[in-house]
Design a protein around this motif. Structure first.
Motif, PDB file in Angstrom:
ATOM      1  N   ASN A  34       0.857  -1.185   0.000  1.00 45.41           N
ATOM      2  CA  ASN A  34       0.000   0.000   0.000  1.00 45.41           C
ATOM      3  C   ASN A  34       0.892   1.233   0.000  1.00 45.41           C
ATOM      4  O   ASN A  34       1.598   1.490   0.955  1.00 45.41           O
ATOM      5  CB  ASN A  34      -0.896  -0.015   1.243  1.00 45.41           C
ATOM      6  N   ALA A  35       0.864   1.978  -1.092  1.00 44.42           N
ATOM      7  CA  ALA A  35       1.699   3.174  -1.196  1.00 44.42           C
ATOM      8  C   ALA A  35       0.801   4.358  -1.532  1.00 44.42           C
ATOM      9  O   ALA A  35       0.018   4.298  -2.474  1.00 44.42           O
ATOM     10  CB  ALA A  35       2.750   2.982  -2.280  1.00 44.42           C
ATOM     11  N   LEU A  36       0.906   5.399  -0.730  1.00 41.24           N
ATOM     12  CA  LEU A  36      -0.008   6.535  -0.903  1.00 41.24           C
ATOM     13  C   LEU A  36       0.744   7.836  -0.681  1.00 41.24           C
ATOM     14  O   LEU A  36       1.563   7.937   0.230  1.00 41.24           O
ATOM     15  CB  LEU A  36      -1.145   6.394   0.113  1.00 41.24           C
ATOM     16  N   LEU A  37       0.466   8.796  -1.536  1.00 39.01           N
ATOM     17  CA  LEU A  37       1.084  10.108  -1.379  1.00 39.01           C
ATOM     18  C   LEU A  37      -0.018  11.156  -1.419  1.00 39.01           C
ATOM     19  O   LEU A  37      -0.749  11.244  -2.403  1.00 39.01           O
ATOM     20  CB  LEU A  37       2.081  10.350  -2.514  1.00 39.01           C
ATOM     21  N   SER A  38      -0.137  11.906  -0.339  1.00 32.14           N
ATOM     22  CA  SER A  38      -1.162  12.953  -0.300  1.00 32.14           C
ATOM     23  C   SER A  38      -0.572  14.262  -0.812  1.00 32.14           C
ATOM     24  O   SER A  38       0.545  14.623  -0.482  1.00 32.14           O
ATOM     25  CB  SER A  38      -1.655  13.131   1.128  1.00 32.14           C
ATOM     26  N   GLN A  39      -1.365  14.962  -1.610  1.00 29.51           N
ATOM     27  CA  GLN A  39      -0.902  16.250  -2.152  1.00 29.51           C
ATOM     28  C   GLN A  39      -1.441  17.428  -1.347  1.00 29.51           C
ATOM     29  O   GLN A  39      -1.296  18.582  -1.760  1.00 29.51           O
ATOM     30  CB  GLN A  39      -1.386  16.401  -3.601  1.00 29.51           C
ATOM     31  N   ILE A  40      -2.069  17.123  -0.217  1.00 31.41           N
ATOM     32  CA  ILE A  40      -2.786  18.180   0.520  1.00 31.41           C
ATOM     33  C   ILE A  40      -1.907  19.415   0.769  1.00 31.41           C
ATOM     34  O   ILE A  40      -2.329  20.539   0.540  1.00 31.41           O
ATOM     35  CB  ILE A  40      -3.362  17.623   1.843  1.00 31.41           C
ATOM     36  N   GLU A  41      -0.678  19.171   1.197  1.00 39.47           N
ATOM     37  CA  GLU A  41       0.208  20.301   1.505  1.00 39.47           C
ATOM     38  C   GLU A  41       0.389  21.219   0.294  1.00 39.47           C
ATOM     39  O   GLU A  41       0.459  22.434   0.414  1.00 39.47           O
ATOM     40  CB  GLU A  41       1.583  19.791   1.972  1.00 39.47           C
TER      41      GLU A  41
END
Ligand code: KG4
Ligand code: ZN
Length: 394
Positions: A34-41
């Motif tokens: 499971n690999a996840l990258l949030s772009q929220i920043e």
């Protein structure tokens, strides 16, 4: 069955590998990778998701995330591979608008064995169309080179079905046999709807918002209170603080459409009511205490409406299970209120709420929904697969 799942509908880029067994009468999922990258920043400076940036970030990060997920699943084996010219040409065509992704992908594909997965599940919609296309085109490229079938997954079905998952341990999720009909309350940044599932996998929409989605209202109220994006968790934090302090709340906000007699929602009037309250504060603005009270008044009003409509829908459909899905289902007050009220008013109904980790966008939920389609060979021809920003569940 091993599934490779891809999610790029909004501001989370995610790839997961699941091993799935069972059926709608009881299924089990092992999260192999499971690999996840949030772009929220990155989006915060724009006060919301900036679609062109989202698309660019997905394109930049998908291949590294794919490799990370495969590696965690112990499915990444280094090997020199030749890509036939014909395949290279098709990949170049598929990813013509994502040159960086194309280059990374060709490099990856020529240095690894075909992994032992059985199908690809990819979010086809709803969401931001440019963002969706990146995931869809990667899925088509991988399906071509690795000769795998594709399941086109509806993001909202992912939210709904993952709400049914119970975690046995960190890596294992099970979906028990569900008592039908199932009522789903889907609450996210783009959706507020009630859907009923009378038979497994078939959905009927019985209520929806006439204007703003509830998550959108949370985000806009947050902006009015000077809070950063995404606003939901921020509004919730302030509201919880007010509840802890147990003060009398000077604000009374409307509960739009609560007595409309149908199952539709409206949040725009509630949002405007908050705006008036902030304007009344004049130039000095609201004190910290008033902000907390207003956040609480808003959250109470929104939750009351969500609950009342869900309760009416339970009565109307004789549903035996209620599932909450979507980003807003992370909300502490909504979770607590639904648990308490349902136990006293609809004790026969089982409430399924996603675990905190599964409330926000992720690829695990796409793999879960994809699995049930793969079971019935509900695959989509890669040549005709399209991203659809408005894809509807029913
Ligand atoms: O499902 P999601 O991650 O993306 C969409 O598919 O839209 O939902 C995002 C939405 C945002 O509007 C965000 O503010 C809201 O979910 N949200 C919350 C909370 N956490 C996220 N709203 C209320 N309370 C929260 N704790
Ligand atoms: Zn979502």
């Amino acid at each position: 069955m091993k599934l490779l799942a891809i999610e790029t509908s909004c501001d989370e880029t995610a790839v997961a590998i699941l091993e799935a067994t069972g059926s709608e009468h009881g299924a089990s999922f092992t999260i192999l990778g499971n690999a996840l990258l949030s772009q929220i920043e990155l989006h915060r400076q724009y006060g919301g998701v900036f679609p062109a940036l989202a698309k660019r970030e997905h394109a930049k990060n998908l291949v590294p995330l794919l490799q990370a997920a495969l590696e965690e699943a112990e499915l990444l084996r280094e090997d020199e591979q030749t890509l036939p010219d014909e395949q290279r040409a098709t990949l170049a065509e598929l990813l013509a608008r994502e040159p960086e992704l194309l280059e990374q992908l060709i490099d990856a594909l020529t240095h690894m064995e075909r992994p032992a997965v059985d199908a690809i599940a990819v979010t086809a919609g709803p969401g931001l169309e440019p963002a969706l296309w990146v995931g869809v085109n990667l899925a088509r490229a991988l399906a071509l080179v690795w000769n795998l079938p594709i399941v086109a997954v509806n993001h909202m079905e992912g939210h709904l079905l993952s709400a049914l998952a119970e975690s046995t341990d960190e890596k294992t999720l099970t979906i028990p046999a569900i008592a039908l009909p199932l009522l789903g309350l889907l609450i996210s940044g783009g959706h507020t709807e009630l859907v009923v599932m009378k038979e497994w996998g078939t959905y009927e929409k019985i209520g929806q918002t006439k204007d703003d989605a509830v998550g959108e209202a949370f985000d806009k109220v947050a902006r009015m209170l000077g809070l950063p994006y995404p606003g939901g968790p921020e509004v919730s934090r302030l509201a919880e603080k007010d509840r802890e302090d147990a003060r009398t709340n000077p604000y009374q906000l409307p509960r739009p459409m609560i007595a409309s007699g149908d199952l539709d929602f409206s949040f725009s009037g509630l949002k405007t009511a908050v705006l008036y309250k902030t304007k009344e504060a004049g130039e000095d603005g609201l004190s910290e205490e008033r902000k907390e009270q207003l956040a609480r008044a808003f959250e109470d009003a929104a939750t009351d409406v969500l609950y009342k409509k869900s309760s009416d829908a339970l009565a109307a459909t004789a549903a035996r299970t209620l599932a909450l899905g979507g980003g807003v289902s992370a909300n502490t007050h909504i979770r607590r209120m639904f648990r308490a009220k349902l136990a006293s008013e609809h004790p026969q109904v089982k409430l399924s709420i996603p675990s905190a980790a599964l409330t926000s966008d992720n690829a695990i939920m796409i793999g879960i929904a994809g699995y049930f389609h793969a079971l019935t060979s509900d695959f989509t021809d890669s040549a005709t697969l399209r991203a659809d920003g408005n894809l509807s569940l029913a």
